[in-house]
Design a protein around this motif. Structure first.
Motif, PDB file in Angstrom:
ATOM      1  N   GLU A   1       3.013  -4.591   0.700  1.00 34.92           N
ATOM      2  CA  GLU A   1       1.569  -4.845   0.593  1.00 34.92           C
ATOM      3  C   GLU A   1       0.921  -3.856   1.552  1.00 34.92           C
ATOM      4  O   GLU A   1       1.051  -3.995   2.771  1.00 34.92           O
ATOM      5  CB  GLU A   1       1.217  -6.277   0.984  1.00 34.92           C
ATOM      6  CG  GLU A   1       1.722  -7.320   0.031  1.00 34.92           C
ATOM      7  CD  GLU A   1       0.999  -7.334  -1.313  1.00 34.92           C
ATOM      8  OE1 GLU A   1      -0.150  -6.857  -1.406  1.00 34.92           O
ATOM      9  OE2 GLU A   1       1.613  -7.826  -2.276  1.00 34.92           O
ATOM     10  N   LEU A   2       0.260  -2.852   1.004  1.00 33.59           N
ATOM     11  CA  LEU A   2      -0.310  -1.783   1.817  1.00 33.59           C
ATOM     12  C   LEU A   2      -1.803  -1.995   2.031  1.00 33.59           C
ATOM     13  O   LEU A   2      -2.544  -2.245   1.074  1.00 33.59           O
ATOM     14  CB  LEU A   2      -0.087  -0.434   1.135  1.00 33.59           C
ATOM     15  CG  LEU A   2       1.365  -0.037   0.912  1.00 33.59           C
ATOM     16  CD1 LEU A   2       1.448   1.154  -0.025  1.00 33.59           C
ATOM     17  CD2 LEU A   2       2.047   0.269   2.241  1.00 33.59           C
ATOM     18  N   ASP A   3      -2.231  -1.900   3.266  1.00 38.79           N
ATOM     19  CA  ASP A   3      -3.652  -1.871   3.591  1.00 38.79           C
ATOM     20  C   ASP A   3      -4.018  -0.404   3.744  1.00 38.79           C
ATOM     21  O   ASP A   3      -3.422   0.314   4.562  1.00 38.79           O
ATOM     22  CB  ASP A   3      -3.932  -2.644   4.882  1.00 38.79           C
ATOM     23  CG  ASP A   3      -3.682  -4.129   4.695  1.00 38.79           C
ATOM     24  OD1 ASP A   3      -4.221  -4.693   3.716  1.00 38.79           O
ATOM     25  OD2 ASP A   3      -2.955  -4.721   5.509  1.00 38.79           O
ATOM     26  N   CYS A   4      -4.976   0.038   2.927  1.00 35.72           N
ATOM     27  CA  CYS A   4      -5.293   1.467   2.859  1.00 35.72           C
ATOM     28  C   CYS A   4      -6.744   1.724   3.250  1.00 35.72           C
ATOM     29  O   CYS A   4      -7.640   0.950   2.893  1.00 35.72           O
ATOM     30  CB  CYS A   4      -5.048   1.989   1.450  1.00 35.72           C
ATOM     31  SG  CYS A   4      -3.353   1.787   0.878  1.00 35.72           S
ATOM     32  N   ASP A   5      -6.950   2.819   3.960  1.00 31.79           N
ATOM     33  CA  ASP A   5      -8.278   3.309   4.319  1.00 31.79           C
ATOM     34  C   ASP A   5      -8.412   4.714   3.751  1.00 31.79           C
ATOM     35  O   ASP A   5      -7.648   5.614   4.128  1.00 31.79           O
ATOM     36  CB  ASP A   5      -8.454   3.379   5.837  1.00 31.79           C
ATOM     37  CG  ASP A   5      -8.543   2.020   6.470  1.00 31.79           C
ATOM     38  OD1 ASP A   5      -9.422   1.250   6.055  1.00 31.79           O
ATOM     39  OD2 ASP A   5      -7.729   1.730   7.368  1.00 31.79           O
ATOM     40  N   LEU A   6      -9.379   4.888   2.853  1.00 31.61           N
ATOM     41  CA  LEU A   6      -9.664   6.196   2.262  1.00 31.61           C
ATOM     42  C   LEU A   6     -11.003   6.665   2.803  1.00 31.61           C
ATOM     43  O   LEU A   6     -12.002   5.946   2.701  1.00 31.61           O
ATOM     44  CB  LEU A   6      -9.719   6.101   0.733  1.00 31.61           C
ATOM     45  CG  LEU A   6     -10.119   7.371  -0.009  1.00 31.61           C
ATOM     46  CD1 LEU A   6      -9.097   8.489   0.215  1.00 31.61           C
ATOM     47  CD2 LEU A   6     -10.278   7.084  -1.501  1.00 31.61           C
TER      48      LEU A   6
END
Length: 125
Positions: free
Chosen positions: A76-81
């Protein structure tokens, strides 16, 4: 500038589909399937970044991937773009706009991958 936060569930099915699309071999670490190193680029479609909604196509410029650990199925990846820079330049075929991005993905608070990418649009803005 512009920033989006979103979550990605990395399923075996998604890894298999992406690997097949780029003709990459499948690998495992124990029971977990390992994602091809360029797979984070597909996460942008999940994010649906509004600043990338343009009538003209975008071309990939540079791409750099910095891994702390492999991307594996079940994460489960928490991503910031983030859109970190917009530059207007002139190339051999006219006006270019470079959109530089940073994508940081963590799992359970641990950084997994940082991706730096420049997308290029051709033509006047």
């Amino acid at each position: 500038m512009n920033n989006l936060r979103f979550r990605v569930h990395l399923s075996e099915e998604a890894i298999v589909q992406y690997a097949a699309s780029i003709e990459a071999p499948l690998q495992r670490i124990g029971a977990a399937l390992v994602a091809p190193s360029t797979m984070p680029i597909t996460f942008w479609k999940i994010a649906d970044a509004p600043w990338l909604h343009m009538p003209e196509p975008l071309i990939h410029g540079i791409q750099q991937f910095h891994y702390e650990a492999p991307l594996t199925s079940g994460m489960e990846l928490d991503c910031d773009l983030s859109l970190t820079r917009v530059e207007n330049k002139t190339g051999r075929q006219g006006a270019l706009t470079l959109y530089t991005h940073s994508l940081i993905c963590t799992c359970a608070g641990k950084r997994i991958v940082t991706v730096e990418t420049a997308l290029i649009s051709v033509g006047d803005k």
